[in-house]
Design an enzyme around this catalytic site. Structure first.
Site, PDB file in Angstrom:
ATOM      1  CG  ASP A   1      67.092  55.422 -31.863  1.00 13.59           C
ATOM      2  OD1 ASP A   1      67.028  55.944 -33.054  1.00 13.59           O
ATOM      3  OD2 ASP A   1      67.605  54.605 -31.233  1.00 13.59           O
TER       4      ASP A   1
ATOM      5  CE  LYS B   1      68.998  58.700 -31.438  1.00 11.79           C
ATOM      6  NZ  LYS B   1      67.944  58.311 -32.425  1.00 11.79           N
TER       7      LYS B   1
END
Ligand code: NDP
Length: 442
Positions: free
Chosen positions: A162, A122
């Site tokens: 995201d 991430k």
């Protein structure tokens, strides 16, 4: 297990979200650890609670007014036991290394659940895209990628979108990656389908969430049709979760954002939902714009939807958005299902309150895995220089969500019910740990 958590708290005292995510998984797998010494003998927990690599960098760029701005950028390459690192990029002013460690940790198990070859990662930046011109977004994305491109690639690490990073941002990021490397490959997913993206990627997380929820209800002899759903958030996940819920005959009575909430007492119609999608995706407007000149919905500033009346709560905004007070509202309303479409949307106190109230929590790791699953399918299409049609992608997404449900049900079986939190954690952990043990001590 407690020693590991204490040690993490001592080493990284400020990383409270990371502690929360680790504690959640460790609690679920405690009986597995007691039954089988292989995990302790191989130091799996110690290894899994440290990311493989953390990349942190400075992003300096010039905004359209000619001012120089500096932001921070991160990529946490958490674990690549199951395949190349894979996970989204988040642009939001509140992020820190803690955010990306917790999200990378979660992503590792989520990706393992999909059955596709994907490790967990991430990343992102504390850049706030809100209120910025298109020009500023482009300039920031270019500067961000001028550093990140050194660390990614189709066989090493494949970022996606995201919060704050959608198709527009992925376009700018991929354009810069292509320029810097002179390669057109699958190093980023979430691209526009007209140039290498997968169709259905935009819809995948929301649609996948509904496919999972449908399976869970079916397992409990319930039907999604006619269920009243409260949704938080008004971004990619919220909008496409709502779209599929309407297709399945459910009712959606709310959306929210960081400023407030809209309540649609009779449920949003398909037409009005398309208007909202246009407001958010094309006009980049406010949630409250939907209620202007209309009487079917009301806008409430600084409110969340959890004390409305509904059957299913679907948080689609951000981590820890449902706190103790919200959980008590959900409990008071006798809501029996919470479907986590956002990552870690419940605080640990909220989780405990709802578990005690016998509310079934469908965990994010399983529920929102459809997004990364279709990203995995985008990577496959890129590797083959092929574009699959929506029907093919959607049918694979359905199969993947159904397999994840079966896996969670099998691993979370608890007498006559299913503990989906335990099921997803145990199933994901077993897959990752098995691979790590097979590789030896590296
Ligand atoms: P978007 O940026 O498209 O939308 C996020 C929404 O949540 C916006 O409406 C935003 O409101 C709201 N929001 C964000 N932060 C807060 C906050 N602190 N308080 C209240 N509302 C907030 O993001 P996505 O829809 O893509 O992501 C939503 C969640 O789903 C995240 O947890 C993400 O990690 C998760 N997820 C997303 C996937 C994807 O494919 N996009 C895949 C898997 C998980 P505002 O505009 O006012 O900030």
């Amino acid at each position: 297990m407690n020693k590991i958590i204490d040690n993490l708290k001592q080493k990284y005292p400020s990383e409270t979200q990371f502690h929360q995510a680790v504690t959640d998984v460790l609690h679920s797998i405690s009986s597995l650890l007691n039954e089988d010494r292989i995990y302790a003998e191989n130091g799996i927990l110690e290894r899994l609670t440290e990311p493989d690599r953390i990349i942190q960098f400075r992003v300096t760029w010039m905004n359209e007014d000619g001012e120089i701005e500096t932001n921070r950028g991160w990529r946490v390459q958490y674990n690549n036991a199951m395949g190349p690192y894979k996970g989204g990029l988040r642009f939001h002013p509140n992020v820190s290394l803690d955010t990306f460690k917790f999200l990378g940790f979660e992503q590792t198990f989520k990706n393992a659940l999909t059955g596709l070859q994907m490790g967990g990662a991430k990343g992102g930046s504390d850049f706030s895209p809100k209120g910025r011109s298109d020009n500023d977004i482009l300039r920031f994305c270019q500067a961000f990628m001028m550093e990140l491109y050194k660390h990614i690639g189709p066989d090493t690490d494949i970022p996606a979108g995201d919060i704050g990073v959608g198709e527009r941002e992925i376009g700018y990021l991929f354009g810069t990656y292509k320029k810097m490397t002179d390669r057109f490959d699958g190093a980023l997913t979430g691209k526009n389908p007209a140039f290498g993206g997968s169709c259905m990627r935009k819809e995948a997380t929301g649609y996948g969430c509904v496919f999972f929820l449908e399976q869970a209800l079916k397992h409990a002899n319930e039907d999604l049709k006619g269920q009243v759903c409260a949704i938080s958030g008004a971004g990619n996940v919220a909008l496409y979760t709502a779209k599929m819920l309407l297709q399945k005959g459910a009712k959606v009575i709310s959306f929210s954002d960081s400023k407030g909430m809209i309540h649609i007492p009779d449920g949003i119609s398909e037409e009005r939902l398309e208007e909202l999608i246009k407001i958010k995706e094309v006009e980049r407007g406010n949630l409250s714009d939907l209620c202007e000149d209309f009487t079917d919905c009301d806008y409430f500033e600084d409110k969340k939807p959890w004390d409305l009346e509904y059957d299913i709560a679907i948080p689609c905004a951000t981590q820890n958005e449902i706190d103790e007070k919200d959980a008590n509202s959900i409990k008071k309303n006798n809501v029996k299902w919470v479907c986590e479409a956002a990552n870690m949307p419940l605080t640990d106190k909220a989780t405990n309150i709802l578990r005690d109230a016998e509310c079934t929590i469908l965990p994010a790791k399983a529920v929102n895995a459809g997004g990364v699953a279709v990203s995995g399918l985008e990577r496959t299409q890129n590797a083959q220089y092929l574009n699959w049609d929506s029907e093919k992608v959607c049918s694979q997404l359905k199969d993947i969500m159904s397999d994840i449900h079966a896996l969670c049900a099998k691993n979370g079986k608890n007498n006559n019910s299913i503990d989906y939190i335990n099921g997803s954690n145990i199933a994901g952990f077993k897959r990752v740990a098995k691979a790590m043990i097979a590789y030896g001590t590296l």
